[in-house]
Design an enzyme around this catalytic site. Structure first.
Site, PDB file in Angstrom:
ATOM      1  CG  HIS A  44      -1.854  -1.097   1.372  1.00 49.47           C
ATOM      2  ND1 HIS A  44      -1.723  -2.076   2.322  1.00 49.47           N
ATOM      3  CD2 HIS A  44      -2.964  -1.403   0.676  1.00 49.47           C
ATOM      4  CE1 HIS A  44      -2.715  -2.936   2.208  1.00 49.47           C
ATOM      5  NE2 HIS A  44      -3.488  -2.562   1.212  1.00 49.47           N
ATOM      6  CD  GLN A 160      -9.013  -4.399  -6.771  1.00 49.91           C
ATOM      7  OE1 GLN A 160      -9.777  -4.967  -5.997  1.00 49.91           O
ATOM      8  NE2 GLN A 160      -7.939  -3.773  -6.360  1.00 49.91           N
ATOM      9  CB  VAL A 183       5.583  -4.283  -2.524  1.00 51.08           C
ATOM     10  CG1 VAL A 183       6.622  -4.324  -1.416  1.00 51.08           C
ATOM     11  CG2 VAL A 183       5.596  -2.930  -3.224  1.00 51.08           C
TER      12      VAL A 183
HETATM   13  P1  AMP Z   1      -6.440  -3.794  -0.518  1.00 48.90           P
HETATM   14  O1  AMP Z   1      -6.253  -3.018   0.735  1.00 48.90           O
HETATM   15  O2  AMP Z   1      -6.076  -5.233  -0.419  1.00 48.90           O
HETATM   16  O3  AMP Z   1      -7.823  -3.572  -1.134  1.00 48.90           O
HETATM   17  O4  AMP Z   1      -5.416  -3.174  -1.567  1.00 48.90           O
HETATM   18  C1  AMP Z   1      -5.430  -1.819  -1.873  1.00 48.90           C
HETATM   19  C2  AMP Z   1      -4.514  -1.575  -3.044  1.00 48.90           C
HETATM   20  O5  AMP Z   1      -3.191  -1.981  -2.700  1.00 48.90           O
HETATM   21  C3  AMP Z   1      -4.904  -2.372  -4.297  1.00 48.90           C
HETATM   22  O6  AMP Z   1      -4.746  -1.558  -5.444  1.00 48.90           O
HETATM   23  C4  AMP Z   1      -3.913  -3.508  -4.288  1.00 48.90           C
HETATM   24  O7  AMP Z   1      -3.648  -4.030  -5.568  1.00 48.90           O
HETATM   25  C5  AMP Z   1      -2.686  -2.822  -3.709  1.00 48.90           C
HETATM   26  N1  AMP Z   1      -1.761  -3.820  -3.157  1.00 48.90           N
HETATM   27  C6  AMP Z   1      -2.043  -4.785  -2.249  1.00 48.90           C
HETATM   28  N2  AMP Z   1      -0.967  -5.550  -2.023  1.00 48.90           N
HETATM   29  C7  AMP Z   1       0.024  -5.063  -2.813  1.00 48.90           C
HETATM   30  C8  AMP Z   1       1.391  -5.428  -3.047  1.00 48.90           C
HETATM   31  N3  AMP Z   1       1.960  -6.461  -2.422  1.00 48.90           N
HETATM   32  N4  AMP Z   1       2.106  -4.700  -3.926  1.00 48.90           N
HETATM   33  C9  AMP Z   1       1.549  -3.651  -4.583  1.00 48.90           C
HETATM   34  N5  AMP Z   1       0.268  -3.261  -4.415  1.00 48.90           N
HETATM   35  C10 AMP Z   1      -0.486  -3.954  -3.546  1.00 48.90           C
END
Ligand code: AMP
Length: 289
Positions: A44, A160, A183
């Site tokens: 994030h 997504q 990441v």
């Molecule tokens: P979430 O809180 O899981 O809904 O994720 C919020 C945003 O963070 C989304 O756009 C995810 O794709 C991104 N995200 C979650 N995990 C990662 C990661 N390991 N690397 C990069 N972006 C991420």
């Protein structure tokens, strides 16, 4: 940093800060937005950092959206760490955090649906019926509230990204979508709030997901284009305790599955179960011979 819990509050904050920035910059400020479900990790934070570099005003939302969880999914136990999340946002220089309650997002009488048809059907859409409708709906609402010029999403949730991108195009939203790289932990596991559900043993096995993806990419770069060979190679590297739900090579935009051969830019998708935890990951096939 300002924290808005209601839509009116958010709009007041946005107007105020846009006014200040407009004067400072002598032009319309670029508003950036990172939607999250909280429990912020370095994945994030990488989106927030990209937003801070590319925008004048930074907005993060923290909202565990109930409409994107199925009835048997982990909505109730999804990790919620609002105090730590606010501290991280503050440290990263975020201007406004939008943190609505369910009644704010879905008040009594709410009945509108948003559906992106074809892109929502396969893979995660098939495993999690209704999931992408919930994602599209909440993103549509958040985009209407935040009114960002640029929004940052992770490659981690590749399907997504394509679903939301399609909605933005189809509904003529004046928003640029930016995809940020995945990441990973040191052993390659993609960072995810759901990794905390894994037992120590499962956590060890989980690194084989990235190993499988990397081996497929390595073979692609060495010239292999046959999907059957690439996917069986990947499966050999997956730990036997992982229950594979899908391993597919798809067109990066249409999500059409490649059956015979693949090309530069295609994406390898993995969805699997480790115990009861559903994990996803992907890799882009690029740098081919
Ligand atoms: P979430 O809180 O899981 O809904 O994720 C919020 C945003 O963070 C989304 O756009 C995810 O794709 C991104 N995200 C979650 N995990 C990662 C990661 N390991 N690397 C990069 N972006 C991420």
């Amino acid at each position: 940093m300002l924290v808005a819990k209601t839509i009116d509050e958010f709009r007041t904050f946005r107007e105020r800060l846009v006014g200040v920035k407009r004067k400072e910059l002598n032009r319309e400020p670029v508003v950036g937005f990172v939607p999250t479900m909280g429990n912020l990790h370095l994945g994030h934070l990488s989106l927030i950092r990209a937003m801070r570099t590319g925008c004048d005003l930074s907005v993060v939302s923290i909202y565990v959206n109930p409409t994107q969880f199925g009835p048997k999914e982990d909505f109730a136990r999804y990790p919620r760490t609002p105090d730590d999340d606010l501290a991280s946002c503050e440290q990263e220089g975020v201007d406004i955090v939008f943190m609505p309650a369910d009644e704010v997002m879905y008040p009594v009488g709410f009945q509108t649906r948003v559906s992106v048809n074809e892109l929502s059907k396969p893979f995660e859409g098939e495993l999690r019926p209704g999931h992408f409708d919930g994602v599209a709906l909440v993103c549509c609402k958040l985009f209407n509230i935040v009114r960002p010029h640029k929004t940052y999403f992770g490659q981690k949730d590749y399907q997504q990204f394509r679903v939301v991108e399609r909605m933005v195009k189809d509904l003529n939203m004046p928003i640029e979508m930016i995809m940020c790289p995945i990441v990973r932990e040191e052993d390659g596991l993609a960072m995810s709030s759901r990794n905390s559900y894994l037992t120590p043993n499962e956590r060890k096995e989980a690194s084989s997901i990235y190993r499988a993806l990397s081996e497929i990419k390595r073979a692609f770069q060495a010239g292999e284009r046959k999907v059957s060979i690439l996917t069986s190679l990947g499966k050999q590297f997956l730990s036997t305790s992982i229950k594979l739900q899908y391993l597919a090579i798809v067109d990066a935009y249409s999500f059409e599955e490649r059956n015979e051969t693949c090309v530069e830019g295609d994406v390898v998708l993995i969805g699997c179960l480790l115990g009861t935890t559903h994990l996803i990951d992907n890799i882009i096939l690029e740098g081919g011979a």
